[in-house]
Design a protein around this motif. Structure first.
Motif, PDB file in Angstrom:
ATOM      1  N   ASP A  22     -41.297  49.283 -23.086  1.00 40.59           N
ATOM      2  CA  ASP A  22     -41.559  47.932 -23.567  1.00 40.59           C
ATOM      3  C   ASP A  22     -40.243  47.263 -23.964  1.00 40.59           C
ATOM      4  N   CYS A  23     -39.412  47.054 -22.972  1.00 42.62           N
ATOM      5  CA  CYS A  23     -38.109  46.482 -23.244  1.00 42.62           C
ATOM      6  C   CYS A  23     -37.699  45.584 -22.078  1.00 42.62           C
ATOM      7  N   VAL A  24     -36.518  45.050 -22.166  1.00 39.68           N
ATOM      8  CA  VAL A  24     -35.974  44.253 -21.080  1.00 39.68           C
ATOM      9  C   VAL A  24     -34.932  45.064 -20.332  1.00 39.68           C
ATOM     10  N   GLU A  25     -34.709  44.676 -19.099  1.00 42.37           N
ATOM     11  CA  GLU A  25     -33.668  45.277 -18.283  1.00 42.37           C
ATOM     12  C   GLU A  25     -32.651  44.189 -17.973  1.00 42.37           C
ATOM     13  N   VAL A  26     -31.382  44.568 -17.921  1.00 41.53           N
ATOM     14  CA  VAL A  26     -30.302  43.615 -17.707  1.00 41.53           C
ATOM     15  C   VAL A  26     -29.464  44.072 -16.519  1.00 41.53           C
ATOM     16  N   ALA A  27     -29.084  43.136 -15.677  1.00 38.60           N
ATOM     17  CA  ALA A  27     -28.159  43.407 -14.571  1.00 38.60           C
ATOM     18  C   ALA A  27     -26.901  42.581 -14.808  1.00 38.60           C
ATOM     19  N   THR A  28     -25.777  43.254 -14.923  1.00 39.81           N
ATOM     20  CA  THR A  28     -24.504  42.567 -15.170  1.00 39.81           C
ATOM     21  C   THR A  28     -23.524  42.740 -14.013  1.00 39.81           C
ATOM     22  N   ASN A  29     -23.996  43.275 -12.898  1.00 38.22           N
ATOM     23  CA  ASN A  29     -23.112  43.542 -11.766  1.00 38.22           C
ATOM     24  C   ASN A  29     -23.014  42.393 -10.766  1.00 38.22           C
TER      25      ASN A  29
END
Length: 66
Positions: A22-29
């Motif tokens: 129950d969280c968010v996912e982040v893409a920084t690439n």
């Protein structure tokens, strides 16, 4: 508005995330872009931010300014 191409996004979750998914996912690439999505719906929509806006958001959370 044109949706950005997120096909090369490498999403990850925080090491502080709980086991219940129950969280968010982040893409920084991605060049010039940060993408954020719901971990429960990885094929769903993603919000996108400039790296500067994302860093301002994180700084606000860390300093309690939100």
């Amino acid at each position: 508005m044109i949706s950005p191409d997120l096909s090369g996004a490498e999403f990850h979750t925080s090491t502080l995330s709980g086991p219940n998914n129950d969280c968010v996912e982040v893409a920084t690439n991605l060049p010039g872009l940060v993408a954020v999505r719901d971990s429960k719906d990885p094929s769903g929509p993603a919000l996108t931010f400039s790296p500067a806006a994302w860093n301002d958001f994180l700084r606000s959370i860390r300093t309690g300014e939100l």
